[in-house]
Design an enzyme around this catalytic site. Structure first.
Site, PDB file in Angstrom:
ATOM      1  CG  HIS A 205       7.553 -10.128  -1.085  1.00 39.17           C
ATOM      2  ND1 HIS A 205       6.260 -10.084  -1.539  1.00 39.17           N
ATOM      3  CD2 HIS A 205       7.835  -8.895  -0.613  1.00 39.17           C
ATOM      4  CE1 HIS A 205       5.774  -8.873  -1.297  1.00 39.17           C
ATOM      5  NE2 HIS A 205       6.700  -8.128  -0.738  1.00 39.17           N
ATOM      6  NE  ARG A 312       9.735  -5.050   1.039  1.00 37.18           N
ATOM      7  CZ  ARG A 312      10.493  -4.536   0.078  1.00 37.18           C
ATOM      8  NH1 ARG A 312      11.789  -4.432   0.254  1.00 37.18           N
ATOM      9  NH2 ARG A 312       9.959  -4.136  -1.055  1.00 37.18           N
ATOM     10  NE  ARG A 348       6.184  -2.355   4.040  1.00 33.90           N
ATOM     11  CZ  ARG A 348       6.385  -3.011   2.893  1.00 33.90           C
ATOM     12  NH1 ARG A 348       6.187  -2.403   1.752  1.00 33.90           N
ATOM     13  NH2 ARG A 348       6.820  -4.234   2.894  1.00 33.90           N
ATOM     14  CD  GLU A 447       2.180   0.010  -1.095  1.00 34.00           C
ATOM     15  OE1 GLU A 447       3.057  -0.666  -1.640  1.00 34.00           O
ATOM     16  OE2 GLU A 447       1.886  -0.097   0.107  1.00 34.00           O
ATOM     17  CG  ASN A 470       8.281  -3.187  -5.856  1.00 35.71           C
ATOM     18  OD1 ASN A 470       8.984  -2.647  -6.697  1.00 35.71           O
ATOM     19  ND2 ASN A 470       8.753  -3.602  -4.699  1.00 35.71           N
ATOM     20  CG  ASP A 471       2.215  -3.357  -4.119  1.00 37.01           C
ATOM     21  OD1 ASP A 471       1.890  -4.401  -4.723  1.00 37.01           O
ATOM     22  OD2 ASP A 471       2.654  -3.364  -2.951  1.00 37.01           O
ATOM     23  NE  ARG A 481       4.974  -7.152  -5.865  1.00 33.06           N
ATOM     24  CZ  ARG A 481       5.267  -6.418  -4.788  1.00 33.06           C
ATOM     25  NH1 ARG A 481       4.407  -5.490  -4.371  1.00 33.06           N
ATOM     26  NH2 ARG A 481       6.380  -6.593  -4.156  1.00 33.06           N
ATOM     27  CB  CYS A 518      11.004   2.654  -0.711  1.00 30.56           C
ATOM     28  SG  CYS A 518       9.239   2.405  -0.446  1.00 30.56           S
TER      29      CYS A 518
HETATM   30  C1  PEP Z   1       6.346  -1.528  -3.240  1.00 34.28           C
HETATM   31  O1  PEP Z   1       5.189  -1.924  -3.400  1.00 34.28           O
HETATM   32  O2  PEP Z   1       6.982  -0.921  -4.106  1.00 34.28           O
HETATM   33  C2  PEP Z   1       7.052  -1.792  -1.973  1.00 34.28           C
HETATM   34  C3  PEP Z   1       8.194  -1.225  -1.696  1.00 34.28           C
HETATM   35  O3  PEP Z   1       6.489  -2.649  -1.101  1.00 34.28           O
HETATM   36  P1  PEP Z   1       6.437  -4.252  -1.255  1.00 34.28           P
HETATM   37  O4  PEP Z   1       7.346  -4.650  -2.383  1.00 34.28           O
HETATM   38  O5  PEP Z   1       6.870  -4.810   0.048  1.00 34.28           O
HETATM   39  O6  PEP Z   1       4.995  -4.493  -1.561  1.00 34.28           O
HETATM   40 MG    MG Z   2       4.039  -2.557  -1.722  1.00 35.79          MG
END
Ligand code: PEP
Ligand code: MG
Length: 592
Positions: A205, A312, A348, A447, A470-471, A481, A518
């Site tokens: 983050h 978010r 979300r 995800e 990302n996830d 990550r 996203c």
């Molecule tokens: C993701 O996981 O790609 C996502 C957009 O959510 P976050 O990065 O907040 O986990």
């Molecule tokens: Mg995520």
């Protein structure tokens, strides 16, 4: 020059030090180090003996004097340069002089035999509660000042001064162990030249926030907080991933030039921000924005994008020391919805857990928090908290085009349960006669790989989905990550992930259901090109990526993108795909 952070090489007679990390948000900076660590004192109920009253009162007077001296110094420093920020601290000084507060704390000590910590905590809690109950918005906002002063006094009682990123003394480079969303929620953006942390990967983050604010950042530099002295002048190379601690004036000057050149490059790129995202063969690719806060600066790009692909909502929870009330949430959501008007705003629901915690919400320590009670799982455990958010979102829906999206969906049962909670919230509002829109769309984040593998069923059951790459990469490749040691295993161009994405896109497109990305992949031009080729023509990204992605879209054809995506899905190696797409794009961009 000496190099640290994984690699080291020493050259005689050169006092400069070089540290290596991940360049997660590109750019250059030269500035003084601001060593940051946030300490939140824990306070529990405590009693003293009658004989300790005198000493505790003296400790109270000393803590107050200490806090006053700190605040006066800050005000003196700020008044010369930034009057508006000094005003905040003048207000804090006047709180310290408030007679009602002083009297209440002394009474808690004398009559209630409370420890100093407990007397401060109880007294301030009482005032804060009173302000939060007030209908007057100004009073509600004042509660933040009371919390800051409470924190300052609790630390002063320990002989410490609080650090905050809310008002920085001058333009500087923040150097810290880890930057939490709580720290950045109220960050003094104008004065942050760069960010350096000891931990954090490309999709942590801290990285997402740095990119969304367009601040150069190098993360994952082990031991950097011990290695750098406060106020030392450093150069940050967030292209190569270097932190340079040097007194070599020529080297620093060369980095100042690089910083200026990079800023110029970004401002030239900016012309693309407001252009139509249409490919050379005439296909429109939707470009949406990710939002992690809702200040005026965050909302200023509404005209250049097709909506918000990811709001978010954690920012509301993390920037607060209490669960945000329905009204507080309603007002924040209304602000976004009314700014974007008819354009979709994809809200979300709360995604806490993993690397994100809330000080006021007790959560069990987990061995694998990213595989633990995160996002909807946590909301299912706290149905009141979930209901409050859903009610606030629904109430705000009459001000715009709301799409509600549930994160961390792994099974069809999760979808059923989340939808049931939404229906309950709707039924409550109906019974109370509170209006909400009938047009609200309901979707999920894909995800977790299991949701991707069920894409055919998921697509039947929802209005839309957005891929959280990302996830999805983290869980498909089993790579934490946040873990610096396994960062090389986290592949943006993984053929396995592209095959999964191809399947998801195919099942949603076949059913005419909206599918977007996203996660950070959507904002990286090379990856975004492949996503388009896979049939994902809706991309949501940080505002700072919009211009570069639009430039890419305008310089390619969808036909080319399809061809490249097909090759990517039959490739064996991530580096093969990366090379393929990068060489294709550099040629296209040169031609345009
Ligand atoms: C993701 O996981 O790609 C996502 C957009 O959510 P976050 O990065 O907040 O986990
Ligand atoms: Mg995520």
């Amino acid at each position: 020059m000496t190099e640290r952070g994984g690699l080291s090489a020493l050259q005689e007679g050169d006092a400069s030090m070089e540290y290596k990390g991940n360049p997660v948000s590109q750019g250059y900076a030269v500035g003084p180090v601001y060593l940051y660590s946030s300490v939140v004192p824990e306070v529990t109920e405590g009693r003293i003996e009658a004989a300790q009253v005198e000493n505790t009162l003296a400790a109270w007077a000393a803590a107050k004097a200490y806090a006053c001296r700190d605040l006066e110094a800050i005000c003196a420093r700020l008044t010369a340069t930034q009057d508006n920020k000094a005003a905040i601290f003048h207000a804090h000084l006047s709180l310290l002089g408030d007679l009602a507060i002083d009297e209440e704390i002394r009474m808690q000590i004398q009559d209630g035999l409370s420890t100093l910590d407990w007397a401060i905590q109880k007294t301030f809690d009482k005032f804060i509660r009173r302000m939060q109950r007030s209908k007057n918005r100004l009073f509600q906002e004042r509660a933040t000042d009371f919390r800051d002063v409470r924190q300052r006094l609790l630390l002063a009682a320990r002989g410490l001064s609080p650090q905050s990123l809310r008002s920085l003394p001058c333009p500087c480079i923040i150097v810290t162990h880890e930057l939490m969303p709580t720290d950045t929620a109220n960050m003094d953006r104008e004065n942050v030249l760069g960010i350096v942390t000891e931990i954090g990967g490309d999709t942590s983050h801290s990285a997402i926030i740095a990119r969304s604010l367009g601040i150069p950042a190098v993360l994952g530099v082990p031991g950097i907080t011990d290695a750098l002295a406060p106020d030392a002048l450093i150069a940050l190379d967030a292209v190569k991933g270097l932190v340079l601690d040097t007194q070599d004036e020529a080297l620093l000057a060369s980095y100042r030039v690089k910083a200026d050149d990079y800023r110029r490059y970004l401002s030239e790129l900016l012309v693309y921000k407001s252009k139509e995202p249409v490919t050379r063969d005439g296909s429109y690719v939707q470009v949406l924005q990710n939002l992690a806060s809702v200040g005026a600066a965050d909302l200023s790009d509404a005209a250049c994008v097709d909506g918000v692909g990811l709001l978010r909502t954690e920012f509301l929870y993390m920037g607060s020391d209490h669960l945000p009330t329905e009204q507080e949430q309603f007002e924040a959501y209304r602000t976004v919805l009314s700014t974007f008007k008819e354009k979709p705003v994809t809200l979300r629901t709360l995604d806490i857990g993993g690397d994100k915690t809330l000080s006021y919400l007790p959560m069990e320590r987990e061995l694998n928090p990213f595989l633990g009670e995160r996002a909807v799982r946590l909301c299912f455990r706290h149905p009141d908290m979930f209901r409050t958010q859903l009610r606030a979102a629904l109430r705000a829906s009459v001000y715009g085009n709301l799409w509600i999206m549930f994160p961390m969906i792994g099974t069809m049962e999760d979808i059923r349960r989340a939808k049931a909670a939404l229906e309950e919230a709707k039924a409550e509002l109906r019974a109370e006669g509170v209006p909400f829109s009938d047009e609200v769309k309901v979707g999920v984040m894909i995800e977790i790989p299991s949701a991707g593998l069920l894409a055919d069923l998921v697509a039947e059951d929802v209005d839309f989905a957005s891929i959280g790459s990302n996830d999805l990469i983290q869980y498909t490749l089993a790579v934490d990550r946040m873990n610096q040691n396994v960062a090389p295993y986290y592949q943006d161009f993984s053929p396995a992930v592209f095959r999964l994405l191809r399947y998801i896109a195919q099942e949603f497109n076949r059913r005419g259901k909206a599918i977007s990305v996203c996660g950070e992949l959507g904002g990286k031009p090379e990856a975004a090109l492949l996503l388009m080729g896979l049939g994902i023509t809706k991309l949501s990204m940080n505002a700072s990526s919009v211009a570069a992605v639009k430039k890419m879209i305008r310089s390619v054809s969808l036909e080319d993108a399809r061809e490249l995506a097909q090759q990517a899905c039959s490739a064996s190696y991530a580096e093969e795909i990366e090379h393929l797409v990068k060489s294709f794009l550099s040629q296209k961009i040169d031609e345009s």
